[in-house]
Design an enzyme around this catalytic site. Structure first.
Site, mmCIF file in Angstrom:
data_model
loop_
_atom_site.group_PDB
_atom_site.id
_atom_site.type_symbol
_atom_site.label_atom_id
_atom_site.label_comp_id
_atom_site.label_asym_id
_atom_site.label_seq_id
_atom_site.Cartn_x
_atom_site.Cartn_y
_atom_site.Cartn_z
ATOM 1 N N GLY A 174 0.738 -1.191 0.164
ATOM 2 C CA GLY A 174 0.118 -0.106 0.122
ATOM 3 C C GLY A 174 0.749 1.290 -0.161
ATOM 4 O O GLY A 174 0.323 2.247 0.372
ATOM 5 N N GLY A 175 2.088 1.202 -0.575
ATOM 6 C CA GLY A 175 2.857 2.330 -0.513
ATOM 7 C C GLY A 175 3.723 2.677 0.728
ATOM 8 O O GLY A 175 4.272 3.623 0.681
ATOM 9 N N ARG A 215 -4.247 -13.308 -3.934
ATOM 10 C CA ARG A 215 -5.521 -13.141 -3.783
ATOM 11 C C ARG A 215 -6.370 -12.614 -4.959
ATOM 12 O O ARG A 215 -5.660 -12.143 -5.984
ATOM 13 C CB ARG A 215 -5.931 -12.058 -2.458
ATOM 14 C CG ARG A 215 -5.166 -10.750 -2.648
ATOM 15 C CD ARG A 215 -5.733 -9.749 -1.734
ATOM 16 N NE ARG A 215 -4.892 -8.567 -1.733
ATOM 17 C CZ ARG A 215 -4.753 -7.575 -2.658
ATOM 18 N NH1 ARG A 215 -5.828 -7.770 -3.538
ATOM 19 N NH2 ARG A 215 -4.131 -6.671 -2.684
#
Length: 620
Positions: A164-165, A297
């Protein structure tokens, strides 16, 4: 085949899974927290089980509660969706140990790809191209600095457990390395309880290319082609498309084959994504596309792959988890047309993309394209979870046709009073460089100011608001649609917007817009943006920031009030604190004066632009 499925998630992905399961004749069980008691995924599933308080850490992230809910309802399998526990190997193993089917990859596969350094080593061994860098065990500052110098600046420091950065720093010069390393480690430790890092060569003109892969328990692995996810803001994807523009067949064949090798290297089962970073300074070339990480996922952007292949990836997940082979062979898969997805969030671009929570009193997402959502009109955007409203998915025979459809979808979004990024999305896809596919991951950052719609309404919107109001008065209706007024106006109406009050007649050109009128306001929707005009002629007592009113910048909770009515204040003095989406926002006095009105109370929930206080300026 699975007979009953528990969905360990919420929102649009839970609703998406319910839809496919129902088509397959599979019963579904939803789980929900206090905040989601009346949520759409709860209403659409066959059964629902309460699993705890609103914070995810006390509900959706508690694996024991989810497994207990499955046993309680007789569910045979658990689908984790994405986010939450979807890539938690320990939870996947606990599901299997409980005698349930896990709709996802084996825990060993999740573990193998869980740490970026170990994953890169494994991919290099499997013949997958990897970004030049350092993933060694020696984490001393001296060794890392030496390796960075050898790689050559700029370099990228990345937390091995990151996502997520978070835990990422670009370093442009050797003198900045140690400070950036310390900052990166501190963030990584706080976010992932692991401060180890790896180094990568900074890629010029980077594009984010990912390949959808799918494996089964019979040793089969196929790819479903690539997606381009280069349009990002702060490392978060905003608009995705498939296929990737500028990808020739030879490059596609090489990169997709590398993705299949990557999946086979970890004995992969189910849906997964191999993410690559491409140096697009000279176009997309196989020798300049490097492995970045694997997401074990289903991805948020999976609908664009479904749209170009005609495959239902959730159906494949459920079939493979039940022990069936992949429903088709690689040679049966082909690309048909072009698809794009825009992530519609409840956030206010004009206020730094602050989350906007609250009740969706007015919600219309149109009737074209594919809309994946977990809300309906009257539902609420909760401060406890990701503020996604919907995914808007367009398909066309060509890229231009897909852009045209997504343009219409984003322009037609009508949501109030919650603010959204629809106008921002609409501007992005109409940017000339986006239309020409001149893309890289800096696209949004370099154009941010031009992509954020103006908050103030122009004269055409003022006239349109007046026309809507007069039309509603004439017809006795509160809801009005798009129209153009050709006759000469016979009336005018007093409106207030952005601190300004005008008496307006709909004389002249009007916007191609839609809107609604109620007892206090008229809201005009144009190109995805919403503009509110207060009906001052109806005696609403409208206030604006310009007259000293302190307005709530977003829906939230008042957690502190520092002043009282009648108190003298100075410019910049803190008056109160508002909490929203786990962030605190101080509201301050706009000038020296006196607090003449105070409606805010500690603990109160307030809506966006609610008047919390009024400060009267000192007389000069």
């Amino acid at each position: 085949m699975i007979g009953k499925l528990l969905i360990a998630n919420r929102g649009e992905i839970a609703c998406r899974i319910v839809r496919t399961a129902r088509e397959m004749g599979i019963e579904t069980v939803a789980v929900y927290s206090d905040a989601d008691a009346k949520a759409l995924h709860v209403r659409t599933a066959d059964e629902a089980v309460h699993i705890g308080p609103s914070p995810a850490a006390e509900s959706y992230l508690v694996g024991e509660k989810i497994i207990s809910a499955a046993k309680q309802t007789g569910a045979e399998a658990i689908h984790p969706g994405y986010g939450f526990l979807s890539e938690n190997a320990a939870f996947a193993q606990a599901v299997i140990d409980a005698g349930l089917l896990w709709v996802g990859p084996k825990p060993s596969s999740i573990d193998a790809m869980g740490l970026k350094d170990a994953a890169k080593k494994l991919m290099r061994e499997a013949g997958v191209p990897v970004t030049p860098g350092y993933e060694g065990e020696d984490q001393s500052v001296e060794r890392l600095k030496k390796e960075a110098d050898a790689i050559g600046y700029p370099v990228l420091i990345k937390a091995v457990a990151g996502g997520g950065g978070k835990g990422m720093r670009k370093v442009d010069a050797a003198a900045d390395f140690e400070a950036a390393l310390e900052s990166c480690r501190r963030e990584a430790k706080a976010s992932f309880s692991n401060d180890e890092v790896l180094l990568e060569k900074w890629i010029t003109s980077p594009r984010h290319i990912e390949v959808q892969v799918f494996g089964d328990s019979h040793g089969n692995v196929v790819h479903l082609f690539e997606r381009d996810c280069s349009l990002q803001r702060r490392h978060q994807k905003v608009i995705e498309e498939a296929p990737a523009p500028g990808m020739d067949e030879a490059t596609r064949e090489e990169i997709c084959a590398a993705a299949v090798r990557a999946a086979k290297a970890v004995d992969y089962e189910g849906a997964g994504t191999i993410e690559f970073i491409a140096d697009a300074s000279e176009g997309l070339r196989a020798d300049r596309i490097f492995f970045m990480e694997m997401n074990t996922r289903l991805q948020v952007e999976h609908p664009v792959t479904e749209e170009i292949t005609g495959v239902d990836l959730v159906e494949w997940q459920l079939r493979v988890a039940s022990g069936e082979p992949i429903p088709c062979k690689q040679e049966d898969l082909e690309i048909n047309g072009w698809a794009m997805e825009a992530r519609l969030y409840a956030e206010d671009p004009a206020k730094g993309f602050l989350p906007s929570t609250g009740r969706l009193d007015h919600l219309d997402l149109g009737e074209i394209g594919r809309v994946e959502t977990g809300v309906e009109e009257g539902d609420a955007i909760s401060p406890f979870y990701d503020p996604m409203v919907a995914k808007l998915v367009a398909w066309g025979e060509t890229r231009d046709a897909a852009i045209d459809e997504l343009d219409e979808m984003t322009a037609g979004v009508e949501i109030w009073p919650v603010r959204t990024n629809a106008g921002f999305l609409n501007r992005a896809i109409n940017d000339p460089d986006f239309v020409l596919a001149n893309l890289d991951t800096s696209f949004i950052g370099e154009r941010l100011d031009s992509l954020i719609p103006e908050d103030d309404a122009d004269e055409e919107l003022w006239r349109t608001a007046a026309a809507f109001t007069l039309m509603a008065n004439d017809e006795g209706e509160e809801q009005v649609g798009a129209f153009r007024l050709n006759a000469e106006p016979q009336h005018s109406v007093a409106l207030a917007h952005g601190g300004e009050t005008q008496r307006v007649a709909p004389d002249g050109s009007l916007a191609d817009a839609t809107g609604f009128v109620d007892q206090e306001r008229v809201v005009v929707f144009e190109d995805g943006s919403a503009y509110e005009f207060a009906l001052t002629s109806r005696g609403t007592g409208h206030h604006s920031a310009a007259d000293g009113a302190i307005l709530a910048p977003m829906p939230g909770k008042v957690i502190a009030v520092d002043v009282s009515e009648g108190q003298a204040v100075t410019a910049g003095q803190r008056l109160m604190v508002l909490e929203a989406m786990k962030m605190e926002h101080a509201l301050t006095a706009p000038f020296d004066g006196t607090v003449t009105e105070l409606s805010a109370e500690t603990g109160a929930q307030v809506q966006v632009e609610a008047v919390l206080a009024v400060v009267e300026p000192d007389e000069e």
